[in-house]
Design an enzyme around this catalytic site. Sequence first.
Site, PDB file in Angstrom:
ATOM      1  N   LYS A 110       0.820  -1.206   0.000  1.00  0.00           N
ATOM      2  CA  LYS A 110       0.000   0.000   0.000  1.00  0.00           C
ATOM      3  C   LYS A 110       0.864   1.271   0.000  1.00  0.00           C
ATOM      4  CE  LYS A 110      -4.257  -1.818   0.613  1.00  0.00           C
ATOM      5  NZ  LYS A 110      -4.045  -3.260   0.625  1.00  0.00           N
TER       6      LYS A 110
HETATM    7  C1  LIG Z   1      -4.655  -4.371   0.273  1.00  0.00           C
HETATM    8  C2  LIG Z   1      -3.862  -5.601   0.217  1.00  0.00           C
HETATM    9  C3  LIG Z   1      -4.072  -6.554  -0.788  1.00  0.00           C
HETATM   10  C4  LIG Z   1      -5.157  -6.445  -1.823  1.00  0.00           C
HETATM   11  O1  LIG Z   1      -5.016  -5.339  -2.662  1.00  0.00           O
HETATM   12  P1  LIG Z   1      -6.275  -4.728  -3.427  1.00  0.00           P
HETATM   13  O2  LIG Z   1      -5.753  -3.575  -4.153  1.00  0.00           O
HETATM   14  O3  LIG Z   1      -7.263  -4.342  -2.365  1.00  0.00           O
HETATM   15  O4  LIG Z   1      -6.812  -5.783  -4.303  1.00  0.00           O
HETATM   16  C5  LIG Z   1      -3.233  -7.661  -0.811  1.00  0.00           C
HETATM   17  N1  LIG Z   1      -2.278  -7.833   0.120  1.00  0.00           N
HETATM   18  C6  LIG Z   1      -2.070  -6.948   1.113  1.00  0.00           C
HETATM   19  C7  LIG Z   1      -1.011  -7.222   2.109  1.00  0.00           C
HETATM   20  C8  LIG Z   1      -2.842  -5.797   1.192  1.00  0.00           C
HETATM   21  O5  LIG Z   1      -2.633  -4.918   2.174  1.00  0.00           O
END
Ligand SMILES: *Cc1c(COP(=O)(O)O)cnc(C)c1O
Length: 454
Positions: A110
């Site tokens: 993120k």
């Molecule tokens: C948010 C997240 C995801 C999924 O990503 P999206 O963009 O919501 O599909 C996968 N792995 C981790 C560790 C995340 O924080």
Amino acid sequence: MDKILYRSTNRKSKLVSFKEALLQGQAPDYGLYVPIKIPKISKEELESFRNKKYADIAYIVVKKFLQDEINDKDLRKLTKESYNFDVPIERIEKNLFLMRLDRGPTASFKDFAARLMARLMHYFAKKENKKLIVLVSTSGDTGGAVADAFFGLKEVNVVILFPKNGVSEMQRKQMTTLGKNVRAFAVNGAFDDCQAIVKQAFNDKDLKNLNLTSANSINFGRLLPQAVYYFYAYSRLGKDKIIFSVPSGNFGNLMGGLIAKKMGLPVEKFITAVNENDEFPKFLKTGKYKPVEPSKKCSSNSMNIGHPSNLVRLVDLYGGWLYDKRDKSGKVIKKGLLKVKPNMKKLRKDIASFSITDKEVNEAIKRVYLKYKKLLEPHGAVGWCALERYIKNNKAYLVVSLETADPAKFPNEIKKVLGVEPKIPKSLAGLRKKEEHFEVIDKNYETLKKELLR
Ligand SMILES: *Cc1c(COP(=O)(O)O)cnc(C)c1O
């Protein structure tokens, strides 16, 4: 160059610039903003990426969408500040790779989106002398990454909603120990409840003067930076078309990839890896969409999503129209209706999708650790399992699985499976001892509204 404007997937709101899409978050007609056309990356540009740094690739990709809304020097500075950490691509077997997107300051992928989005929001808000409230719901990692990215900025306040019992201790502490311009609320409910409350706030006329914006992946500004690491993988791994396995929750990660492909990145296929929330693989198979309600609780908690918000964009990209039906007050009365079906044939050509159980996740963490001496955490393990399932029945040239978080964010899950605790990276060290501040609220919108108006 024609100017790239942004339209709503619900097709009622007027066209806006990138800046407006970024600062508004969601369109007034409840749709999500998408570019009216997707700019191309030329073969020469793609080749030139091979000896460029991550930040420089980010600059070129993002610039195509922002055009003259920001000057070159400023954008270069923002991308350089955003991407000051490693992006390792590890070879696991001959043609199988793991791209580690977990080396940012909050140890989840993120950070890639949050860091650049925060800087762009701050840049545009300052230019307009605006103060912003960034409102964000989180299933685990978004809250921490967004809090870290905006922490200490005078022009921006951050309000985070997280499901009280739905996030790990590490994830919670990343949101609740900063203070200053970051406020956190624990909601008695699931992530989908947090998401619903936040969406209602964006469309409440009483809050118009607060300059609320979203840091969730409903914001196009969050998606765009996520197109970049797909280009980066290609720049480091050579000429073959790549198959990417993408651990998916709200499908922001996947949309970033689909945008990269549309721009001209040679991608053979995206494997959309989901946990037991299996609405998407079912949709891909049958053409019928039915959200999982309530969403299932799996160990990959950031992916516990029964109705991914970016599915609206994905369906739109393939010529369809997905929307939530609302009453006059804006309250959702039926989720995920298909007004126009997307081109399923094309969708199936570009995307494969598998649902992975928690049991399979645990087995994979063990298997990969014993066989390759690599430590996966639950989200990355969902991606890895889906990759294994895909290559069993298909020709695989070059496959890259994304590891989206550092295993140290999930010490309990790892310990349960392997009996060892993961090593804590510098970014997470010290977090355990910090003091937390957050308020617990019920899953109704009025409580949040009162707090925002205070
Ligand atoms: C948010 C997240 C995801 C999924 O990503 P999206 O963009 O919501 O599909 C996968 N792995 C981790 C560790 C995340 O924080």
